[in-house]
Design a protein around this motif. Structure first.
Motif, PDB file in Angstrom:
ATOM      1  N   ALA A 172       0.831  -1.210   0.000  1.00 33.15           N
ATOM      2  CA  ALA A 172       0.000   0.000   0.000  1.00 33.15           C
ATOM      3  C   ALA A 172       0.862   1.254   0.000  1.00 33.15           C
ATOM      4  O   ALA A 172       0.497   2.262  -0.627  1.00 33.15           O
ATOM      5  CB  ALA A 172      -0.922  -0.020   1.218  1.00 33.15           C
ATOM      6  N   ILE A 173       1.989   1.213   0.698  1.00 35.70           N
ATOM      7  CA  ILE A 173       2.901   2.372   0.683  1.00 35.70           C
ATOM      8  C   ILE A 173       3.407   2.619  -0.728  1.00 35.70           C
ATOM      9  O   ILE A 173       3.432   3.762  -1.212  1.00 35.70           O
ATOM     10  CB  ILE A 173       4.078   2.129   1.648  1.00 35.70           C
ATOM     11  CG1 ILE A 173       3.571   2.047   3.088  1.00 35.70           C
ATOM     12  CG2 ILE A 173       5.128   3.236   1.509  1.00 35.70           C
ATOM     13  CD1 ILE A 173       4.631   1.621   4.087  1.00 35.70           C
ATOM     14  N   TRP A 174       3.798   1.554  -1.408  1.00 34.15           N
ATOM     15  CA  TRP A 174       4.272   1.709  -2.787  1.00 34.15           C
ATOM     16  C   TRP A 174       3.143   2.168  -3.712  1.00 34.15           C
ATOM     17  O   TRP A 174       3.337   3.074  -4.537  1.00 34.15           O
ATOM     18  CB  TRP A 174       4.841   0.372  -3.267  1.00 34.15           C
ATOM     19  CG  TRP A 174       5.178   0.351  -4.720  1.00 34.15           C
ATOM     20  CD1 TRP A 174       6.111   1.120  -5.365  1.00 34.15           C
ATOM     21  CD2 TRP A 174       4.581  -0.487  -5.717  1.00 34.15           C
ATOM     22  NE1 TRP A 174       6.131   0.817  -6.706  1.00 34.15           N
ATOM     23  CE2 TRP A 174       5.209  -0.162  -6.943  1.00 34.15           C
ATOM     24  CE3 TRP A 174       3.597  -1.468  -5.686  1.00 34.15           C
ATOM     25  CZ2 TRP A 174       4.856  -0.815  -8.135  1.00 34.15           C
ATOM     26  CZ3 TRP A 174       3.262  -2.110  -6.863  1.00 34.15           C
ATOM     27  CH2 TRP A 174       3.877  -1.780  -8.079  1.00 34.15           C
ATOM     28  N   LEU A 175       1.971   1.574  -3.555  1.00 36.63           N
ATOM     29  CA  LEU A 175       0.849   1.959  -4.410  1.00 36.63           C
ATOM     30  C   LEU A 175       0.426   3.407  -4.185  1.00 36.63           C
ATOM     31  O   LEU A 175      -0.050   4.075  -5.112  1.00 36.63           O
ATOM     32  CB  LEU A 175      -0.337   1.026  -4.163  1.00 36.63           C
ATOM     33  CG  LEU A 175      -0.188  -0.421  -4.656  1.00 36.63           C
ATOM     34  CD1 LEU A 175      -1.329  -1.284  -4.128  1.00 36.63           C
ATOM     35  CD2 LEU A 175      -0.146  -0.469  -6.187  1.00 36.63           C
ATOM     36  N   ALA A 176       0.568   3.908  -2.961  1.00 35.83           N
ATOM     37  CA  ALA A 176       0.162   5.281  -2.660  1.00 35.83           C
ATOM     38  C   ALA A 176       0.949   6.287  -3.471  1.00 35.83           C
ATOM     39  O   ALA A 176       0.474   7.414  -3.707  1.00 35.83           O
ATOM     40  CB  ALA A 176       0.332   5.563  -1.170  1.00 35.83           C
ATOM     41  N   MET A 177       2.137   5.924  -3.885  1.00 35.05           N
ATOM     42  CA  MET A 177       2.942   6.824  -4.710  1.00 35.05           C
ATOM     43  C   MET A 177       2.511   6.791  -6.172  1.00 35.05           C
ATOM     44  O   MET A 177       2.990   7.590  -6.989  1.00 35.05           O
ATOM     45  CB  MET A 177       4.418   6.459  -4.587  1.00 35.05           C
ATOM     46  CG  MET A 177       4.975   6.640  -3.184  1.00 35.05           C
ATOM     47  SD  MET A 177       6.742   6.288  -3.055  1.00 35.05           S
ATOM     48  CE  MET A 177       6.753   4.505  -3.233  1.00 35.05           C
ATOM     49  N   ARG A 178       1.591   5.859  -6.501  1.00 37.34           N
ATOM     50  CA  ARG A 178       1.139   5.709  -7.886  1.00 37.34           C
ATOM     51  C   ARG A 178      -0.347   6.039  -8.030  1.00 37.34           C
ATOM     52  O   ARG A 178      -0.734   6.780  -8.917  1.00 37.34           O
ATOM     53  CB  ARG A 178       1.389   4.278  -8.368  1.00 37.34           C
ATOM     54  CG  ARG A 178       2.818   3.803  -8.269  1.00 37.34           C
ATOM     55  CD  ARG A 178       2.912   2.321  -8.602  1.00 37.34           C
ATOM     56  NE  ARG A 178       2.288   2.041  -9.901  1.00 37.34           N
ATOM     57  CZ  ARG A 178       2.942   2.081 -11.049  1.00 37.34           C
ATOM     58  NH1 ARG A 178       4.228   2.367 -11.076  1.00 37.34           N
ATOM     59  NH2 ARG A 178       2.319   1.823 -12.187  1.00 37.34           N
ATOM     60  N   HIS A 179      -1.151   5.450  -7.144  1.00 39.98           N
ATOM     61  CA  HIS A 179      -2.598   5.575  -7.300  1.00 39.98           C
ATOM     62  C   HIS A 179      -3.237   5.357  -5.940  1.00 39.98           C
ATOM     63  O   HIS A 179      -3.230   4.236  -5.421  1.00 39.98           O
ATOM     64  CB  HIS A 179      -3.098   4.540  -8.314  1.00 39.98           C
ATOM     65  CG  HIS A 179      -4.408   4.890  -8.929  1.00 39.98           C
ATOM     66  ND1 HIS A 179      -5.599   4.756  -8.270  1.00 39.98           N
ATOM     67  CD2 HIS A 179      -4.717   5.377 -10.166  1.00 39.98           C
ATOM     68  CE1 HIS A 179      -6.592   5.118  -9.062  1.00 39.98           C
ATOM     69  NE2 HIS A 179      -6.085   5.514 -10.223  1.00 39.98           N
TER      70      HIS A 179
END
Length: 502
Positions: A172-179
């Motif tokens: 989720a941390i990584w995805l938050a930087m994308r979408h």
């Protein structure tokens, strides 16, 4: 190569999320970085290499305590311990490699699918790591969250399920930087399982019988020296205190008594009886003693054919009223695999002696008059999620005597953290007694109530915490985390059909 080195470094840094540093947030941050690296992998081979590098870094750092154990075996050079850590890590890293390969295969076109597949794969691979080739379940990544509210989720989805939640947090941390929408979707299982775990009852606050946990601070470097038996006996009896009129359960560490407490060789009976009488002098008229010790088996009545690492339950008269034999033995520690070959080239067990230990039948529950029902797991048996309790005869508490004197500075707190997860999973208290620490009392919610610091002699006087109602995990075991992994995998397959979110 650069991405591989970054994965290796991320894995190494993630090991500091484990005890003794317990920097828990490092674990999801490391998985955020790993997810990004796997998503950028051009081919399956690259994704597999990234997972292998991550695992290699995490295991080499997190398992450094294994090297310490080799320093107690004169037949083996100290450098061999570090080689053993590296070689073991080369193998263990295969399991993270499989998880990242699965994630890339399913989610290479969709980041959200990749995160869900990585979480599902990690659960499955930790489960496999605990069972293949005798299993080595040490340091599942979920143990980094043992001091967070998510510890309660182990009562629903077990430790391997908690590892899956850890991966989802990182994803989720990584995805938050994308979408942000994808990030919120990745957090949805964490929120649902976390809220569901709040429905599990807390353990009752009422306290039970009196217990005394003894930590004699007898290091492995002196345990087998001449005269050490007498020193250990005096220290154990002194820390056990004077006999009390109130019934107490005394708990001594693994192999606290080095002379056999059961031995069927000819002429051994008087020595065994004398040894038992010597160690019950601290018992009051209603006390019981649970102590680690050795049982010797002979087939011809003269020579030892096998030895068992056991817990003996003695009453105030020295009578043996219960016994548990360790079932999950440590390769190279308690037995030497391929003995004819390895012994021929000069290798030996880390523990003294030429006779290998026999394995016991597995978890069992002992009835303790006046104290309830006790399950026993000796030393690292406690790390095997779903394998610590006789489910047909659920105990009121687990006794985990251990000899962590082998394990350096990092091993004992890591061992305790995993024992706390067993308490939270099963909903029963855990008592640990070790020679050098960390001895502890853990309640049925996994909370640390009392502990004795590493390398300090002492005792814990406490009341036995109550168990709570059997958790779903206590009833169904590792079917639950595997079903959770399957659900995550289905979501990954569903989202993997969709194009990358813009």
């Amino acid at each position: 190569m650069m991405k591989f080195l970054v994965a290796l470094l991320a894995g190494a840094l993630s090991a500091f999320a484990f005890e003794p540093f317990a920097l828990g947030p490092l674990m999801p941050l490391a998985f955020a970085l790993l997810a990004g690296l796997v998503a950028s992998a051009p081919r399956m081979r690259a994704a597999l290499a990234l997972g292998w590098g991550f695992g290699l870094g995490q295991f080499c750092v997190g398992l450094n305590w294994i090297a310490t154990s080799f320093t107690y075996q004169a037949a083996m050079p100290a450098w061999l311990g570090w080689l053993a850590v590296f070689l073991l890590s080369l193998y263990l890293a295969v399991y993270p490699m499989l998880a990242t390969g699965l994630a890339w295969r399913i989610g290479r076109r969709n980041p959200l699918a990749l995160v869900f597949a990585l979480a599902a794969g990690w659960i499955a691979c930790e489960y496999l790591r605990a069972g293949i080739f005798t299993g080595f379940a040490w340091n599942p990544v979920g143990v980094a969250l043992v001091d967070t509210p998510l510890r309660r989720t182990t009562g629903l989805i077990g430790t391997y399920g908690l590892s899956g939640l850890t991966v989802l947090l990182g994803g989720a941390i990584w995805l938050a930087m994308r979408h942000l929408r994808d990030a919120a979707f990745a957090l949805l299982p964490v929120a649902v399982v976390g809220m569901a775990s709040l429905l599990l009852p807390f353990a009752p606050t009422s306290s039970g019988s009196a217990v005394r946990i003894v930590q004699p601070n007898i290091g492995q470097e002196v345990k087998w020296r001449p005269g050490a038996t007498e020193i250990a006996e005096a220290r154990l009896l002194g820390l056990s205190g004077a006999p009390s009129t109130e019934p107490r359960l005394l708990l001594w560490p693994e192999a606290a008594v080095t002379a056999p407490l059961e031995d069927n060789r000819l002429g051994a009976a008087p020595l065994v009886a004398s040894q038992r009488q010597a160690i019950i002098r601290a018992l009051g008229p209603h006390d019981l003693l649970a102590t680690g010790g050795l049982g010797v088996r002979s087939e011809d009545g003269r020579t030892a054919a096998g030895v068992r690492n056991s817990v003996f339950l003695l009453d105030p008269t020295g009578r043996l009223i219960g016994r548990y034999d360790k079932a999950h033995l440590v390769p190279y520690g308690e037995y030497l695999p391929m003995r004819p070959i390895l012994s021929a080239i000069g290798l030996s067990r880390l523990a003294p002696g030429d006779v290998d230990f026999d394995a016991g039948p597995g978890p069992r529950t002992l009835d303790l008059p006046g104290f309830g029902k006790m399950g026993v797991q000796i030393c690292y048996e406690i790390i095997f999620s779903g394998e610590v309790v006789d489910r047909a005869h659920r105990p009121d508490f687990l006794f985990n005597p251990s000899n962590d004197a082998w394990f350096g500075r990092w091993g004992p707190p890591q061992h305790l953290a995993q024992a706390r997860l067993r308490a939270a999973e099963e909903g029963i208290p855990v008592i640990r007694s070790t020679p050098t620490g960390i001895s502890a009392l853990v309640d049925a919610n996994g909370r640390l109530l009392h502990s004795l610091a590493w390398r300090e002699p002492g005792e814990i006087d406490a009341r036995l915490p109550a168990a709570r109602a059997a958790t779903p995990f206590a009833m169904l075991g590792n079917w639950l985390p595997l079903l959770f992994a399957f659900a995550l995998l289905l979501i990954a397959l569903w989202r993997g059909r969709e194009p990358i979110a813009k």
